[in-house]
Write an enzyme that holds these catalytic residues in place. Structure first.
Site, mmCIF file in Angstrom:
data_model
loop_
_atom_site.group_PDB
_atom_site.id
_atom_site.type_symbol
_atom_site.label_atom_id
_atom_site.label_comp_id
_atom_site.label_asym_id
_atom_site.label_seq_id
_atom_site.Cartn_x
_atom_site.Cartn_y
_atom_site.Cartn_z
ATOM 1 N N THR A 33 16.758 43.045 16.594
ATOM 2 C CA THR A 33 16.584 43.000 15.259
ATOM 3 C C THR A 33 15.528 42.229 14.969
ATOM 4 O O THR A 33 14.777 41.769 15.495
ATOM 5 C CB THR A 33 18.050 42.783 14.401
ATOM 6 N N ASN A 34 15.270 42.189 13.547
ATOM 7 C CA ASN A 34 14.204 41.546 12.900
ATOM 8 C C ASN A 34 14.573 40.420 11.802
ATOM 9 O O ASN A 34 15.621 40.416 11.391
ATOM 10 C CB ASN A 34 13.282 42.499 12.207
#
Ligand code: CTP
Ligand code: CA
Length: 225
Positions: A33-34
């Site tokens: 993810t970010n």
């Protein structure tokens, strides 16, 4: 009863706002993810609703509550989900604001069973995701498209390149190396760069205040048409 202080500046306008991170599965347990809390996108969605817009919020997983006054919230996980949700809302949208932190790469294969640890290194093969904003830029008719850019280096040059590449009306460029900018912060320090290369350097401000500036800028573009 809680009353919204609504204006009608964006009345009748369909505004699509994306927010938060995307998550790309590796196996049933893990993902890539970010860093994004979604605060910026949620603040923009709320501000647009206060101005009377019909807001569709396309959001990755966050800890935030969908703001009051939002017409529709679409909860997604992967960049592919986000692509589909944005695509299906884009044609009749007037404005697209893309503040989500979309994964650029995803695991090439999603393992259906948990990857068990071994003694040697694990190599994960990653493939590119679709650039949602670039695709919408290609489909753009009358929509106003606003992008975001988080940069650590060459902020202006990189952000300008993204305006061209993604056919944006303006970009909100965030120098994430600065104290008080981006991610989990309550504040942002950004430059707003428009198609004609006009650069507006804004002072440190809350995400709420920045949302107002962004909405004002959009309304300004609508008035000048
Ligand atoms: N974006 C998108 N789809 C992607 C990647 C990015 O729609 N697959 C959007 C983001 O939501 C943002 C803008 O494009 O509004 C810029 O994102 P950013 O990550 O700064 O730029 P990239 O084009 O992905 O380039 P890089 O990460 O290499 O700087
Ligand atoms: Ca990126």
């Amino acid at each position: 009863l809680f009353m919204l202080n609504k204006t009608d500046e964006l009345k009748g306008k369909k505004v699509v706002v994306t927010a938060g991170p995307t998550v790309e599965a590796i196996d049933p347990i893990r993902y890539i993810t970010n860093r994004s809390t979604g605060k910026m996108g949620y603040a923009i969605a709320y501000e647009a609703a206060l101005r009377g817009a019909d807001v569709t919020l396309v959001t990755g997983p966050t800890n935030l509550k969908v703001p009051f006054g939002i017409k529709e919230a679409v909860e997604i996980k992967s960049s592919r989900d986000m692509y589909e949700a944005v695509y299906s809302n884009f044609k009749d949208a007037d404005i697209l604001i893309k503040s989500a932190a979309v994964a650029d790469y995803r695991p090439k294969n999603i393992y259906s069973s948990k990857i068990k640890k071994k003694d040697d290194d694990l190599k994960l093969e990653l493939e590119r995701t679709d650039d949602i904003l670039k695709s919408m830029g290609e489909l753009k008719e009358n929509q106003i498209i606003v992008g975001f850019a988080a940069e650590t280096d060459d902020l202006i040059e990189n952000a300008k390149g993204k305006i061209e590449k993604k056919n944006l009306d303006f970009i909100v460029a965030n120098d994430v190396k600065q104290e008080g900018a981006g991610f989990a912060n309550e504040t942002n320090i950004v430059k707003i760069i428009s198609r004609d290369s006009n650069i507006e350097s804004l002072p440190i401000m809350s995400k709420k205040e920045l949302s107002k500036v962004i909405c004002d800028k959009i309304i300004d573009i609508i008035h000048k048409r």
